[in-house]
Design an enzyme around this catalytic site. Structure first.
Site, PDB file in Angstrom:
ATOM      1  N   GLU A  48       1.163  -1.253  -6.421  1.00  0.00           N
ATOM      2  CA  GLU A  48       2.307  -0.990  -5.549  1.00  0.00           C
ATOM      3  C   GLU A  48       3.471  -1.935  -5.824  1.00  0.00           C
ATOM      4  OE1 GLU A  48      -0.806  -0.981  -4.482  1.00  0.00           O
ATOM      5  OE2 GLU A  48      -1.112   0.986  -3.559  1.00  0.00           O
ATOM      6  N   ASP A  65       0.065   1.080   5.129  1.00  0.00           N
ATOM      7  CA  ASP A  65      -0.608  -0.223   5.075  1.00  0.00           C
ATOM      8  C   ASP A  65      -0.376  -0.900   3.713  1.00  0.00           C
ATOM      9  OD1 ASP A  65      -2.922   0.332   7.475  1.00  0.00           O
ATOM     10  OD2 ASP A  65      -2.125   2.060   6.405  1.00  0.00           O
ATOM     11  N   HIS A 125      -5.895   1.761   6.798  1.00  0.00           N
ATOM     12  CA  HIS A 125      -5.264   3.029   6.439  1.00  0.00           C
ATOM     13  C   HIS A 125      -4.635   3.707   7.654  1.00  0.00           C
ATOM     14  CE1 HIS A 125      -7.723   2.533   2.837  1.00  0.00           C
ATOM     15  NE2 HIS A 125      -7.085   3.526   2.262  1.00  0.00           N
TER      16      HIS A 125
END
Lengths: 337, 341
Positions: free
Chosen positions: B75, B100, B144
């Protein structure tokens, strides 16, 4: 060390013969200018005229100059907290650099960035970055953008060996290799991760890291601008030719402290070590000696260059000291485009 | 004082059809990618997989893998790459699968994307969209299920969008892609299959314009994203008891349409703020503070707020359901504010 190009090999590199005498003298002048700029910054700090701190590039000049000599004006660089040398080598002018360091309106970022954030898109400089490893994504993204837009621009990501501790570097090297992006990772190992000898915080073989991603990697004598230039030329050719990223590990030495206020360094290194690098491995002396042996310059020509730089620095710092501060209205301008 | 008008499309004006939130988002992306070749998508499982929520299904077939780029599970890395691409002439749309996971890219979002324009004295721009999700009750446990939009709302330089209907999602996403700033676009993962009226014709929705989802006169419920449906259901419950609740959806929390919120509160004299982020130091706190500071003398009761419970989201359905605001809870607090029990 086995991959390092030896001085004798550098002198035979065909790329050297393609550099004109004027270009060699320009590179020398740029290296002298970076050193003089940094010495002036140190004085501004010591005399209390500069707000905050700065991280000086003295000792590492050959890397910024050798790499940028291999680039076109429209190629990109990203820089670091120790970034003045990169900015100057890519084409920034000393007066607006000094103005930025003093927080003045004509500075490259209107005084909003300061020493650690100089950006100059006109010269392809996407900005210095005060997060170690923080610009590795940006440089890699600029390379992706160049590829998607169908240009043959190249992006250079300058970082110190301290950034080898940041995970994002490995994330983006993976993607750069997968997608054959025109990016060159230039790791300047100046031996100290802030105040800590790098070997205390770095395991294994540095070059094995980029190589694990299939990235061409080599060690370069960062004190010899000729070696840096030759390695950079080859990396740039690979990038423009669609062969993907390269990693240049430039071995160098930070003459002064982590920042201008880091004056007593005895707890992490000796004065003898500093002196040894200065006397035996100084990048300016190495280039000056070669220029004279090659009859590209004589002592008088080099002194003329030194004098010209001194005048440019003096005029630049004067400009910055006299320049106005930003208007208070500027404070909430440019939060959003 | 003028009554705020709802901007929900009228089926009478132009042709509309019912599509899901996921379809609306996909349409916005496809239209913008056709319009502007600089727009591309990057993220995990975005191409053939079309994301686990199937929001992007079909896009890779039309635009190819060069513009719908499957990235590794990195990410920070692909967000950083998108920032660099945005700074040099592209308009990336980053897909961060679960909200998240923005924590993994937080340096790139907060220290890089948000600050590049300002630090460079306005010379560099980051026209970037980060699409991600929020919302609990999917039985996905603590990593999540969070709604972390308050994190990015705290950082100057970012814009933050919270659509609550297919119509809003499509119009706001098109605006986000055309914006020259980094925009974080939160989609409620529980709403992807919710249907709503969306015009056939192209349209955009400007940022900073709240939408009154239901008009009322006794109490203002300011609700965001997933909580708009909850507030509307609460308003139905309240109506049965003779309490008329107005539901105001800010749609973007940065920039925030304070005027519409304050106008509504001044009209009703009561305010309740509902958001699915953690209550502590959250979006509800900010909006409640604005109402208290700027409409205090128009209030007939203290401002109240309801966020998610300040606990990690638990797995067991019995526990998880206790952590998110429900219509019953919202109605109960509204009732108390109106002096009913």
């Amino acid at each position: 060390m086995s991959q390092m190009i030896l001085p004798s090999q550098v002198e035979q590199a065909p790329e050297l013969a393609e550099v004109s005498h004027d270009e060699w003298l320009r590179m020398y002048e740029l290296m002298v200018k970076i050193r003089a700029f940094e010495e002036q910054v140190n004085e501004l700090y010591l005399s209390g005229k500069m707000p905050g701190l700065a991280h000086l590039y003295i000792g590492q000049e050959a890397i910024a100059v050798g790499v940028c000599q291999a680039l076109r004006p429209d190629d990109y660089i990203t820089s670091t907290h120790r970034g003045h040398g990169h900015c100057l080598a890519k084409g920034a002018s000393v007066d607006r650099m000094f103005a930025e360091l003093l927080g003045k309106a004509p500075g490259y970022c209107h005084g909003k960035g300061g020493s650690m954030h100089i950006a100059d898109p006109d010269s392809g400089n996407l900005g210095a970055n005060a997060i170690v490893g923080g610009s590795t994504g940006i440089a890699t993204g600029a390379a992706l953008s160049a590829k998607m837009r169908g240009t043959d621009q190249v992006a250079v990501c300058f970082f110190g060996e301290g950034a080898l501790g940041q995970g994002i570097l490995y994330e983006v090297m993976n993607m750069a290799s997968l997608w054959k992006l025109p990016v060159i990772y230039v790791c300047e190992n100046n031996q100290y991760t802030e105040y800590t000898p790098y070997r205390e915080v770095l395991a294994g073989d540095i070059l094995a890291r980029p190589r694990a991603f299939g990235i061409h990697a080599e060690e370069v004598d960062g004190q010899d601008v000729r070696a840096v230039y030759v390695a950079s030329r080859r990396a740039v050719a690979r990038a423009r030719g669609g062969e993907g990223p390269s990693f240049l590990l430039c071995t160098t030495y930070r003459y002064l402290g982590h920042h201008v206020g880091d004056i007593d360094r005895s707890y992490y290194r000796s004065k003898e070590e500093e002196q040894r690098w200065r006397s035996e491995r100084d990048p300016l002396k190495i280039l000056a000696g070669w220029l004279m042996r090659q009859k590209i310059a004589d002592a008088q020509i080099l002194e003329e260059i030194n004098q010209r730089v001194r005048e440019e620095i003096a005029a630049g710092v004067q400009f910055a000291l006299e320049a106005p501060y930003p208007d208070p209205n500027e404070v909430d301008q440019h939060v959003y485009a | 004082m003028s009554t705020p008008k709802t901007s929900t499309p009228s089926a009478l004006e132009k042709g509309t059809r019912e599509i899901t939130m996921a379809q609306a988002i996909r349409e916005a992306l496809a239209e913008e990618m056709r319009r502007d070749t600089r727009v591309f998508i990057i993220g995990e499982d975005v191409a053939e997989a079309g994301t686990p929520f199937k929001v992007l299904s079909g896009l890779v077939e039309e635009f190819g893998k060069e513009r719908v780029i499957d990235a590794p599970i990195s990410e920070a890395g692909f967000t950083g790459i998108a920032i660099g691409a945005a700074m040099t002439g592209m308009r990336p749309v980053v897909d961060i699968m679960f909200g998240d996971f923005i924590t993994l890219a937080m340096d790139q979002i907060a220290n890089q994307a948000a600050k590049v324009h300002y630090m460079s004295g306005g010379k560099l721009k980051v026209p970037l969209v980060i699409r991600t999700t929020l919302g609990a009750t999917r039985r996905s446990a603590a990593q999540h299920s969070q709604s972390l939009h308050a994190w990015v709302s705290h950082i100057p330089g970012l814009k933050v969008v919270l659509p609550s209907t297919p119509y809003d999602a499509k119009g706001l996403l098109k605006t986000a892609i055309r914006d020259d700033n980094p925009v974080v676009f939160f989609e409620d993962k529980m709403m992807y299959q919710v249907k709503g009226e969306v015009p056939e014709e192209e349209y955009t929705i400007p940022f900073g314009v709240a939408d009154v989802k239901r008009e009322g006169k006794d109490i203002t419920i300011v609700a965001t994203s997933s909580m708009v449906q909850v507030a509307l259901a609460a308003a139905d419950l309240l109506a049965e008891e003779g309490i008329s609740a107005e539901v105001v959806d800010p749609r973007t929390i940065v920039p925030l349409d304070k005027q519409t919120i304050l106008a509504s509160v001044k009209k009703t004299g009561r305010a309740l703020v509902v958001d699915e982020g953690y209550q502590r130091f959250g979006v509800t706190a900010e909006i409640a503070a604005i109402i208290a500071e700027e409409a205090f003398y128009d209030l007939d009761a203290p401002v109240k707020r309801i966020g998610a419970m300040d606990v990690p989201v638990p797995f067991s359905p019995v526990l998880e359901d206790l952590t998110v605001p429900t219509p019953e809870k919202v109605a109960q607090v509204a009732r108390e504010l109106c002096g009913r029990r």
